[in-house]
Enzyme design. Structure first.
Site, PDB file in Angstrom:
ATOM      1  N   ARG A 251      -7.952   9.157 -11.705  1.00  0.00           N
ATOM      2  CA  ARG A 251      -8.505  10.577 -11.308  1.00  0.00           C
ATOM      3  C   ARG A 251      -9.846  10.838 -11.517  1.00  0.00           C
ATOM      4  O   ARG A 251     -10.842  11.308 -10.898  1.00  0.00           O
ATOM      5  CB  ARG A 251      -7.710  11.885 -11.545  1.00  0.00           C
ATOM      6  CG  ARG A 251      -6.181  11.755 -10.901  1.00  0.00           C
ATOM      7  CD  ARG A 251      -5.523  12.972 -11.106  1.00  0.00           C
ATOM      8  NE  ARG A 251      -3.965  12.954 -10.566  1.00  0.00           N
ATOM      9  CZ  ARG A 251      -2.895  12.391 -11.010  1.00  0.00           C
ATOM     10  NH1 ARG A 251      -3.024  11.933 -12.407  1.00  0.00           N
ATOM     11  NH2 ARG A 251      -1.793  12.465 -10.426  1.00  0.00           N
TER      12      ARG A 251
ATOM     13  N   ASP B 251       2.659  18.553 -12.051  1.00  0.00           N
ATOM     14  CA  ASP B 251       3.256  17.635 -13.129  1.00  0.00           C
ATOM     15  C   ASP B 251       4.166  18.556 -13.586  1.00  0.00           C
ATOM     16  O   ASP B 251       5.303  17.818 -14.328  1.00  0.00           O
ATOM     17  CB  ASP B 251       1.862  17.377 -14.414  1.00  0.00           C
ATOM     18  CG  ASP B 251       0.764  16.843 -13.559  1.00  0.00           C
ATOM     19  OD1 ASP B 251       0.506  15.749 -13.448  1.00  0.00           O
ATOM     20  OD2 ASP B 251      -0.107  17.480 -12.864  1.00  0.00           O
TER      21      ASP B 251
ATOM     22  N   ARG C   4       7.158  18.017 -11.836  1.00  0.00           N
ATOM     23  CA  ARG C   4       7.852  16.709 -12.165  1.00  0.00           C
ATOM     24  C   ARG C   4       8.559  16.755 -13.443  1.00  0.00           C
ATOM     25  O   ARG C   4       9.704  16.242 -13.537  1.00  0.00           O
ATOM     26  CB  ARG C   4       6.805  15.475 -11.968  1.00  0.00           C
ATOM     27  CG  ARG C   4       6.173  15.266 -10.626  1.00  0.00           C
ATOM     28  CD  ARG C   4       4.937  14.483 -10.751  1.00  0.00           C
ATOM     29  NE  ARG C   4       4.499  13.994  -9.294  1.00  0.00           N
ATOM     30  CZ  ARG C   4       3.249  13.754  -9.101  1.00  0.00           C
ATOM     31  NH1 ARG C   4       2.182  13.736 -10.105  1.00  0.00           N
ATOM     32  NH2 ARG C   4       3.054  13.284  -7.952  1.00  0.00           N
TER      33      ARG C   4
ATOM     34  N   HIS D  85      -5.165  17.427 -15.277  1.00  0.00           N
ATOM     35  CA  HIS D  85      -4.245  16.734 -14.453  1.00  0.00           C
ATOM     36  C   HIS D  85      -4.557  15.383 -14.371  1.00  0.00           C
ATOM     37  O   HIS D  85      -5.417  14.884 -13.320  1.00  0.00           O
ATOM     38  CB  HIS D  85      -4.451  17.062 -13.121  1.00  0.00           C
ATOM     39  CG  HIS D  85      -3.435  16.576 -11.948  1.00  0.00           C
ATOM     40  ND1 HIS D  85      -2.216  16.535 -11.844  1.00  0.00           N
ATOM     41  CD2 HIS D  85      -4.088  16.117 -10.715  1.00  0.00           C
ATOM     42  CE1 HIS D  85      -1.826  16.173 -10.885  1.00  0.00           C
ATOM     43  NE2 HIS D  85      -2.971  15.844 -10.009  1.00  0.00           N
TER      44      HIS D  85
END
Length: 331
Positions: free
Chosen positions: A106, A166, A169, A193
């Site tokens: 990212r 996140d 999850r 993140h």
């Protein structure tokens, strides 16, 4: 002809005290579309403007979504820009940016996305000066910080989607392992993140019962392996999805909707959104995710989450990674 079908009642106008909920989504790629669809079917906005640089695609997507409005609570959906929604927009959601490539972190997206953001934010400041900005594009923590600095908005009104997905999850995979509903699991992912995200095992619990009651070192080896596998799968989930289908979309659309509902309905929800850090855990001048209370004013409070020594070190390391990346950027 049409004026004869419905006769207006002069006494039936909407009271002026009722203000419609207005939103804008900037960027109509796969993530922007997933956000738009999720927001529409969950009746979040009365007026929703979709904005994208590709005019033909934008019109096609708006037409397609509009044809399903009769199956939903009504929303005034249209293509346009932030200038069209007026200065009383509640939330501007930014999903614009280039897509993450397979195997790309990212953080490596930063240079490709940063120039796009600088142009977008000029219009947001001009036309939506009182709105809450919700940043969804990656790398979300860096772009949230950049948004804060470029716009000059109060830090409470600049929010990143952060580790909300996140954490979802994380709870989902713990729930699968335990054989229970994910909504009964209370566990957080904090920090970036991205690759330096931090699992908070020390406070993770089910019905008040801690998963790691006596510390990681006192777990049996097979238990440590199971929990390590869960975090590995959380950390690599996006990469696995991108490898298989090329992008992620549905889950982040739902996560974004959850944040929007917390804001519009002033839910006082605790969510791990990305926001400005000013002293918590010795971290200053960076945006990252920790549990925060979210309502109609944006970020209302920060939860003083108790971390163990190792978790606090990892969070501080995550902050330094983000700072090092941002130091290379010229605003």
């Amino acid at each position: 002809m049409f004026e004869k079908i419905l006769i207006p009642n002069p006494c039936s106008e909407k009271p002026s005290s009722i203000r419609p909920r207005k939103g804008v989504i900037i960027g109509l790629g796969q993530v922007g579309l997933a956000c738009a669809y999720s927001l529409l079917i969950q009746n979040c906005f009365d007026e929703l403007v979709l904005q994208d640089i590709d005019a033909d695609k934008l019109e096609g997507e708006v037409m397609d979504l509009s044809h399903g409005i009769s199956f939903l609570p009504p929303t005034d959906l249209k293509s346009g820009t932030v200038a069209d929604v007026g200065q009383n927009a509640d939330i501007v959601i930014i999903t614009a940016g280039v897509a993450q490539r397979q195997g790309e972190s990212r953080l490596s997206l930063l240079e490709r996305n940063f120039a796009i953001y600088k142009d977008i934010l000029k219009d947001v400041v001009k036309y939506c000066p009182d709105s809450i900005i919700l940043v969804v594009s990656n790398p979300v923590d860096i772009l949230t910080y950049a948004t804060l600095k470029i716009t000059g908005f109060p830090s409470s009104r600049v929010i990143g989607s952060g580790t909300v997905l996140d954490s979802a999850r994380f709870r989902s995979l713990i729930a699968q392992e335990m054989g229970i509903d994910a909504r009964s699991v209370h566990a957080y992912i904090i920090g970036e993140h991205g690759d330096s995200k931090v699992p908070v095992w020390s406070t993770a619990n089910i019905g008040g019962m801690k998963l790691v009651p006596d510390g990681w070192e006192n777990l049996a080896q097979d238990e440590q392996n199971k929990l390590s596998d869960i975090f590995y799968n959380v950390k690599n989930a996006a990469y696995e999805i991108i490898q298989r289908k090329g992008y992620t979309s549905y889950a982040i659309g739902l996560a974004t909707t959850d944040i929007v509902k917390a804001i519009l309905n002033s839910q006082e929800r605790i969510l791990t959104v990305s926001g400005f850090m000013s002293g918590f855990y010795g971290i200053e001048d960076v945006c990252l995710s920790i549990p925060r209370v979210v309502n109609e004013r944006g970020i209302l409070k920060t939860v003083n989450l108790t971390l163990n020594e190792e978790e606090e070190k990892l969070l501080q390391k995550s902050a330094e990674i983000l700072k090092d990346v941002f130091r290379q950027v010229k605003l």
